[in-house]
Design a protein around this motif. Structure first.
Motif, PDB file in Angstrom:
ATOM      1  N   ASN A  13       1.015  -1.556   0.154  1.00  0.00           N
ATOM      2  CA  ASN A  13      -0.138  -0.182  -0.270  1.00  0.00           C
ATOM      3  C   ASN A  13       0.565   1.157   0.757  1.00  0.00           C
ATOM      4  N   GLU A  14       1.486   1.328  -0.485  1.00  0.00           N
ATOM      5  CA  GLU A  14       3.025   2.243  -1.466  1.00  0.00           C
ATOM      6  C   GLU A  14       2.895   2.791  -2.524  1.00  0.00           C
TER       7      GLU A  14
ATOM      8  N   GLU B 128       2.196  12.412  -7.105  1.00  0.00           N
ATOM      9  CA  GLU B 128       1.269  13.407  -5.878  1.00  0.00           C
ATOM     10  C   GLU B 128      -0.082  13.609  -5.973  1.00  0.00           C
ATOM     11  N   VAL B 129      -0.379  13.596  -6.840  1.00  0.00           N
ATOM     12  CA  VAL B 129      -1.977  13.341  -7.562  1.00  0.00           C
ATOM     13  C   VAL B 129      -2.460  11.703  -6.948  1.00  0.00           C
TER      14      VAL B 129
ATOM     15  N   ASP C  48      -5.284   8.617  -0.533  1.00  0.00           N
ATOM     16  CA  ASP C  48      -5.933   8.766   0.906  1.00  0.00           C
ATOM     17  C   ASP C  48      -7.895   9.352   2.003  1.00  0.00           C
ATOM     18  N   ARG C  49      -8.027   9.619   0.112  1.00  0.00           N
ATOM     19  CA  ARG C  49      -9.285   9.818   0.286  1.00  0.00           C
ATOM     20  C   ARG C  49     -10.098   9.006   0.430  1.00  0.00           C
TER      21      ARG C  49
ATOM     22  N   GLY D 280      -4.850   0.976  -7.437  1.00  0.00           N
ATOM     23  CA  GLY D 280      -4.173   1.354  -5.926  1.00  0.00           C
ATOM     24  C   GLY D 280      -5.462   1.554  -5.452  1.00  0.00           C
ATOM     25  N   ALA D 281      -6.489   3.207  -6.054  1.00  0.00           N
ATOM     26  CA  ALA D 281      -7.496   3.449  -5.081  1.00  0.00           C
ATOM     27  C   ALA D 281      -8.268   2.262  -5.271  1.00  0.00           C
ATOM     28  N   VAL D 282      -8.644   1.208  -6.383  1.00  0.00           N
ATOM     29  CA  VAL D 282      -9.967  -0.024  -6.315  1.00  0.00           C
ATOM     30  C   VAL D 282      -9.715  -0.654  -5.679  1.00  0.00           C
TER      31      VAL D 282
END
Lengths: 365, 365
Positions: free
Chosen positions: A15-16, A252-253, A259-260, A231-233
């Motif tokens: 998760n990095e 960065e994006v 985080d959200r 990563g988000a999914v």
DNA sequence: CTACGGTATGAATCCGAAG
DNA sequence: GCTTCGGATTCATACCGTA
């Protein structure tokens, strides 16, 4: 952030997002440690000049430096290098997805085969809202192609058939997926309102990929992480991810995005499971437990009979053996599911013996 | 049968089937003489064992000797050889279509690029009725991929944009085509009722390919002619064909088939060049799928007639265009719903064309 | 004649745990 | 590694026989 320490000095960062060249970064990861690779590599697009819409507005084409290769040979060399590293870090039963267009997907597919990957399907993402062909010189480029392959021929790859079938209103999922492109709120924007990444993939695509070919807790690696859709999914679905990205501005994006993201609750992650996963019940147990008596007759759909013996085998006129073997013999079929084939008689009614198996299974759970 | 004598000793046999190996036979043809190549090469399926449906019936697999190759390298060598010859005999502005599945299409695509062909699109044939995945182990293999490429980068290839747009009811033709597989009466049978060829392609597919990328009078070569779908559609559409086929039994079937084919009348082959707009379910599909024939007459409520053309437009005495446009023109009305306005004649009865649209819709839903 | 139900079939890299 | 065998697995469409 967590890490797993494995055999050897190399550790697995979970998760990095790793910053750097994907080939080098993959080389730093331990072999056989990743369940799935999802990759959206550079497409090697070769646009000549700039493209304009009929209204003379400029098309924001993919012309970033990372998407430039001097020749097919250079692209093949790059493709071979990263696919080799990806294969090394995959678990033996791991799998890979690669997405591309006609500019690069044929080279990717041939390289996958040459390196020993085993193609399972090619899947077409059919875009409901593609960009039209403004010049009217070709067909509207309305799809992209994904290749799904296991690390090795014969690998026991993950495929959540029943979950996908459920997703598809009860019919098995096909190799063509109709999904809209990433736009609107989902499309990440820079501070100045420009799109943050030229080829951001829709989350719906990754959702289907991850539901279909991973389980919760699996490790998913994306070597071309971009703005982090994979990563988000993965996070939403309770999978661990590893991202690799060369461009710091994308990182960065992606970080802000991740985080959200909220992980779905556990109940939401449960998925329709296969019957195969249920515990096996030997037919003999029905006799042992007195649900059927030795000497009792079973009947098949055509009304033919067979006698139950004390050891859980059946005897019919010309066949003896398991419920499956006798059923197959009577039908002259290559195989037979005895559980759904045979019935016993209660109160003059035929009752499938599978009722009894279900009864035992419910007692076990 | 006709021949064209060209520079050099080699002649061009037209509307003929050459018996033999496609590489040798192509080598006997003059360079730069063919407008389009359509090729359906062996897929190199590498099937193992037998497969049964859940009802225990056996799947009739493609296990023919012509589909067997010892390795990817052997397949690549074969592919390179026939694509080289094909490129030699193509005119400078000529183009090629190759169809395949994930087993072979990536190797075909990479070879095309390596030989100097220029890929224009990959087009996905999405099957309305594919064979399911019986074991639930992968996605339903519901599509095949076609690659469309010009002989050279920068070639002035043929693309009948407006005809295809008209065929698609005013909307740009996309890179995914939804068409049923070849079955029913269209599927050629042996004397004993078995399928004459294991992989016969639907005429609708070739119709769209030839309307889109050839003009009447063009020469179309098919190096893997099989039972002659390419030749049959070429003949209907007023194109010349050259077939090459190794298997004599396929040639016999193809010859009988071609003798029965009628060429559509010339007026029906003229294709629209005017710009049009109008959405909805494509009337052109009725033509493409053989529900209405080019040249066939439609009739309006007052008994006035209009002729159907190959691109799905109509021609009446003083009007031409879509079913809606021609209807409006005949009635002097501002608009018209062509679907309810026009009928075709079957067994002496007028039948509204909307019946056919409903049929297609029921297949799609 | 239509309606309806049963049957046949299509380019397929199609199982996996237990012994 | 091997072999054995339990038992899970299908969608759209065309055709044919019967009511």
């Amino acid at each position: 952030m967590t890490t797993k320490t494995l055999e050897g000095a190399k550790t697995l960062p979970l998760n990095e997002i790793l910053h750097g060249d994907c080939i080098e970064k993959m080389a730093s990861l331990p072999a056989g440690s990743v369940d799935l690779v999802f990759a959206d590599p550079p497409y090697n697009l070769q646009l000549k000049g700039t493209l304009h819409r009929p209204d003379n507005s400029k098309v924001d084409a993919v012309d970033d430096a990372w998407d430039k290769f001097s020749s097919f040979a250079a692209y093949d060399k790059f493709t071979t290098a990263w696919l080799k590293e990806a294969r090394r870090i995959l678990k033996p039963n791991g799998a890979i997805w690669v997405i591309g267009s006609y500019h690069n997907i044929f080279r990717v597919g041939a390289t996958l085969q040459d390196l020993g990957y085993w193609i399972l399907n090619d899947v077409v993402w059919r875009k409901t809202n593609p960009m039209p062909n403004f010049r009217g010189k070709r067909f509207t480029n309305a799809h992209e192609t994904m290749i799904w392959a296991s690390r090795d021929e014969g690998a026991k790859y993950t495929f959540n058939y029943d979950a996908l079938k459920a997703l598809n209103e009860g019919v098995q999922m096909r190799s063509d997926w109709v999904l809209p492109i990433c736009s609107g709120h989902e499309r990440l924007k820079d501070a100045d309102g420009a799109k943050a990444h030229p080829t951001q993939k829709p989350q719906s695509l990754l959702h289907r990929v991850l539901i279909g070919s991973t389980n919760p807790g699996d490790v998913v690696l994306d070597p071309f992480f971009g703005t982090g859709t994979t990563g988000a999914v993965a996070k939403m679905l309770g999978r661990d991810f590893i991202g690799i990205e060369r461009d710091e501005s994308y990182i960065e994006v992606a970080k802000r995005r991740l985080d959200r993201v909220r992980r779905f609750d556990r109940a939401g992650l449960e998925v329709t499971t296969a019957k195969r996963a249920e515990p096996r019940v030997p037919f003999g147990q029905l006799v042992e437990r007195g649900m059927l008596r030795p000497g009792e007759m079973l009947v098949n759909p055509r009304g033919q009979q067979a006698k139950v013996r004390a050891d859980g085998t059946l005897v019919a006129d010309n066949a003896r053996g398991s419920i499956h073997q006798v059923g197959a013999a009577l039908d002259g079929a290559p195989s037979c599911n005895g559980w759904t084939y045979w019935s016993f008689i209660r109160d003059g009614q035929r009752v499938p013996i599978d009722i009894l198996r279900q009864q035992i299974r419910s007692e076990m759970s």
